[in-house]
Structures are given as C-alpha cells and as structure tokens.
Design a protein around this motif. Structure first.
Motif, mmCIF file in Angstrom:
data_model
loop_
_atom_site.group_PDB
_atom_site.id
_atom_site.type_symbol
_atom_site.label_atom_id
_atom_site.label_comp_id
_atom_site.label_asym_id
_atom_site.label_seq_id
_atom_site.Cartn_x
_atom_site.Cartn_y
_atom_site.Cartn_z
ATOM 1 N N VAL A 197 0.874 -1.176 0.000
ATOM 2 C CA VAL A 197 0.000 0.000 0.000
ATOM 3 C C VAL A 197 0.911 1.226 0.000
ATOM 4 C CG1 VAL A 197 -1.729 1.311 1.285
ATOM 5 C CG2 VAL A 197 -1.767 -1.202 1.344
ATOM 6 N N VAL A 198 0.640 2.176 -0.895
ATOM 7 C CA VAL A 198 1.436 3.400 -0.956
ATOM 8 C C VAL A 198 0.577 4.552 -0.446
ATOM 9 C CG1 VAL A 198 2.755 4.943 -2.453
ATOM 10 C CG2 VAL A 198 2.673 2.491 -2.961
ATOM 11 N N LEU A 199 1.135 5.353 0.478
ATOM 12 C CA LEU A 199 0.408 6.518 0.995
ATOM 13 C C LEU A 199 1.007 7.794 0.427
ATOM 14 C CD1 LEU A 199 0.168 5.620 4.791
ATOM 15 C CD2 LEU A 199 -1.499 5.172 2.978
ATOM 16 N N ARG A 200 0.140 8.672 -0.019
ATOM 17 C CA ARG A 200 0.573 9.976 -0.549
ATOM 18 C C ARG A 200 -0.301 11.065 0.082
ATOM 19 N NH1 ARG A 200 3.181 9.508 -6.119
ATOM 20 N NH2 ARG A 200 4.529 7.706 -5.765
ATOM 21 N N THR A 201 0.175 12.300 -0.019
ATOM 22 C CA THR A 201 -0.571 13.388 0.610
ATOM 23 C C THR A 201 -0.501 14.665 -0.215
ATOM 24 O OG1 THR A 201 -0.783 14.718 2.624
ATOM 25 C CG2 THR A 201 1.444 14.108 1.988
ATOM 26 N N PHE A 202 -1.504 15.521 -0.049
ATOM 27 C CA PHE A 202 -1.486 16.859 -0.630
ATOM 28 C C PHE A 202 -0.906 17.884 0.350
ATOM 29 C CE2 PHE A 202 -4.420 14.733 -3.424
ATOM 30 C CZ PHE A 202 -4.287 15.384 -4.650
#
Ligand code: PLP
Length: 366
Positions: A219-224
């Motif tokens: 699972v890859v987590l990204r953010t703004f």
C-alpha cells in the motif's frame, strides 16, 4: 466514576502540534516570526488551488460525493493507476487509521514499525488495541529491514515504513522495498508512506509506484499536505489492491474529504508550474541551508526531502528555545527520541536567510 471509557483512551494525550506564529509573536513581542517546523510548502498554496477554493466557496452548503469519485479519477489519471486502487482520506492520517482498523484484529494480530517513526502509526494501533512491535532504526537512519523481518510472524497484518523518512530525510531505494515486500509472509501488507516522495532526486530510484501492481502486497500513501501545499485542507490518499480499497470504502465515514478539499486537490494536481517552483525552491534552499549549517558546526544528515535533520554543536533544546525568542520556529525532536537533534523545514530564500542569521548569532561564539 469520572472517566468511564475504554482503558486505551486514558493512556492518550491530545496531539500537540507545536507553536503557531501568532502565539510566538505575542509571547516574545516580535514583529517577524518565521515557521520552519511542519514541512509545509514554502511557497504556500498553489494559485490554481486558491482560485478554485474561491470559486467553490459558495458551494460549501452541498455534501461532497461519497468516496470522491472525481478526485479519485483525477489521481488515477495522474499516477496511471487504476481508479479501483485509490482511496482518498482526510489527510493520509485517515488512511493509516482505516488500514489498521480494517486489516488487523485487536488481541490477535500485530503491526511492525520503526523506532522512531511517524507517531500516527503507533497511536492508531494503540487506540485499536493492536499489538505494536518496534524495531530501532540503524544509526545512519536507514531502515532496519532485516530486524523488521525478524519481528514479523504469521499474525503480522501490517508493516509501516516511511520513505523518505521523517525526521531523517533518508529515502530507501524502491528496489530494496520491493525485495522486502516479497519477503513478507502471505497476508502481511507493507505500507510505504511516501508523504515526501515528490522531493526525491532522482524520483525513479525511490518511487514505489514504478514497480507496484494491484496484485502486490503493498500500500502506498501519498498526501497533498507537502508538495501540493494543502496541509490545512486535510487531503491524502492510499494506493492499494482493489479488494482492500473496497473494504476501506465500506467502513470509511462517507464525507471525511470535504468538497473544498476535493476541488482544490484536483486543481493542485494540474498546477505543474507550482510543483516545479516548489521543487526549485526546495532544491536551492536545501543546498544553502546544508552549507550554512555545516559552516556553523552542525552535523547535517543528507536529505531527500523538504526538511533537514541536524545536530547542533550546543544542546538542541536550548538552541530551539533561543531561536524561538528570536522569531524562528523549528522542530525539536525529543518526541522522536532524538533530543540532541533538530529538524528545520526548507523555507523561502528570505526565511532560510533569517533562520541562518539567527542561528549564527546563537552559535557565533562557539
Ligand atoms: C506530513 C506527513 C504525513 C502527511 O499527513 P497528512 O495527514 O496527509 O497531512 C504523513 N506521513 C508522514 C511521515 C508525514 O511526515
């Protein structure tokens, strides 16, 4: 009984986000205060996102669409990843919380993390009553992957790593994480928190999506919140196998991503001029700050991110407080168990120079 609640709750303290600019101005009677403490975007909010927010402000009376399909589609296109793999959240914090609650059973499963690591992984595990296994980072802040593998067993539901890591700025090559993921037992998911991935150079060496597939156990987590300058709006997302995304969406509170965050996020993805300007500001600011910190006798950890970890030649907590009194807010790291180090976010040229001139006045005599 006064506190008749779940026992886990009583072990918690409210999250303390550090000091804000207005509080410091008032406390020390200062006109100018610079905040380089939370790895926010030095250029502020993207113009396209800000214009979009104004445009949609009067639509705030509407509920957003549950699951934010338009935003998920835009992210899917941006990353070239199937729409069914994207789950948006109220910051990536919400995705972390959902992953723990959906994937692991209290009293049965366990979660493996690095020590130190981003506090939300362990806080939400504790709140869920799921066993947490911590493995110390190496002295050079690289990930202790073989030590983590030793702690993993058939009951390990999730393994969390951060790349680039916070607060070290150390990034782990994608090929290394790919091998690590393939060594995990069946049913165990590797979560790679890539909150700062857009700042890595060269990004292809680090970006997990280069080799990711919907069938993988990753699972890859990204953010703004960082590169896209929308920390205050709260918007993040996870990229995960479709079956897992389906499960998260079944239990996620339907409107956790508000309508303004959704619209601004879509606009920010389009704002390549803002992203390029941010990259250039961070690149040149990082070179300047690294040189100046070393000139002033600080030990600097090379960073793949938009902040720098350093060890000053004087006690860190005292230096942090003297800088506060001069109007510079940076991040002390006692809560990361690194009391001898400090973290500074890369700011604008003016902010970086102000920080260095204050630091020089503090350290000039050593
Ligand atoms: C800043 C940061 C995030 C982003 O969290 P949001 O909830 O999306 O604002 C996630 N992980 C790490 C390690 C961070 O430093």
């Amino acid at each position: 009984m006064k506190y008749d609640v779940r026992p886990e709750v009583l072990d918690f303290k409210a999250y303390s986000p550090g000091l804000n600019i207005e509080e410091i101005k008032e406390k020390y009677g200062l006109e100018k205060v610079v905040k380089l403490a939370s790895n926010e975007n030095p250029l502020g909010t993207s113009r396209r996102a800000a214009d979009t927010l104004r445009q949609w402000a009067s639509s705030s009376f509407r509920y957003p669409q549950a699951g934010n399909p338009d935003l998920a589609r835009a992210i899917s296109k941006h990353l070239n990843v199937s729409r069914e793999c994207i789950v948006t959240g109220n910051g990536s914090d919400e995705i972390i919380d959902l992953l723990i609650r959906v994937k692991t059973q209290p009293g049965k499963d366990n979660i493996v993390v690095c020590d130190p690591s981003f506090s939300i992984y362990s806080l939400q595990a504790r709140l869920s009553g799921v066993e947490l296994r911590k493995v110390a980072l190496h002295d050079d802040f690289s990930l202790p992957l073989s030590g983590m593998l030793e702690k993993v067993d058939q009951q390990t539901g999730l393994v969390f790593v951060t790349s680039p890591d916070n607060p070290s700025g150390v990034a782990t090559p994608g090929s290394v994480l790919q091998d690590f993921a393939s060594d995990l037992p069946k049913g165990c998911l590797l979560v790679v928190d890539e909150a700062y991935i857009e700042f890595t150079d060269p990004i292809d060496a680090f970006d997990t999506l280069q080799w990711w597939s919907p069938q993988s156990n990753v699972v890859v987590l990204r953010t703004f919140s960082k590169m896209y300058g929308l920390a205050g709006l709260r918007l993040g997302y996870g990229i995960m196998p479709p079956w897992l995304a389906d499960c998260l969406l079944r239990v996620k509170l339907p409107f956790s991503v508000n309508i303004l965050a959704e619209k601004a996020g879509m606009a920010a993805l389009q704002d390549t001029a803002f992203v390029n300007a941010t990259l250039e500001t961070v690149r040149s600011g990082k070179a300047y700050l690294s040189d100046q910190l070393e000139r002033l006798g600080c030990q600097v950890t090379p960073s793949q991110s938009n902040f720098i970890l350093f060890r000053p030649p004087v006690p860190a907590q005292e230096l942090f407080e003297s800088l506060l009194a001069r109007g510079v807010i940076i991040r002390p790291l006692a809560s990361y168990d690194m009391p001898e180090r400090l973290r500074v976010s890369i700011g604008t040229e003016d902010e970086n120079m102000f920080f260095i001139s204050c630091l020089e006045q503090e350290l000039g005599h050593v």
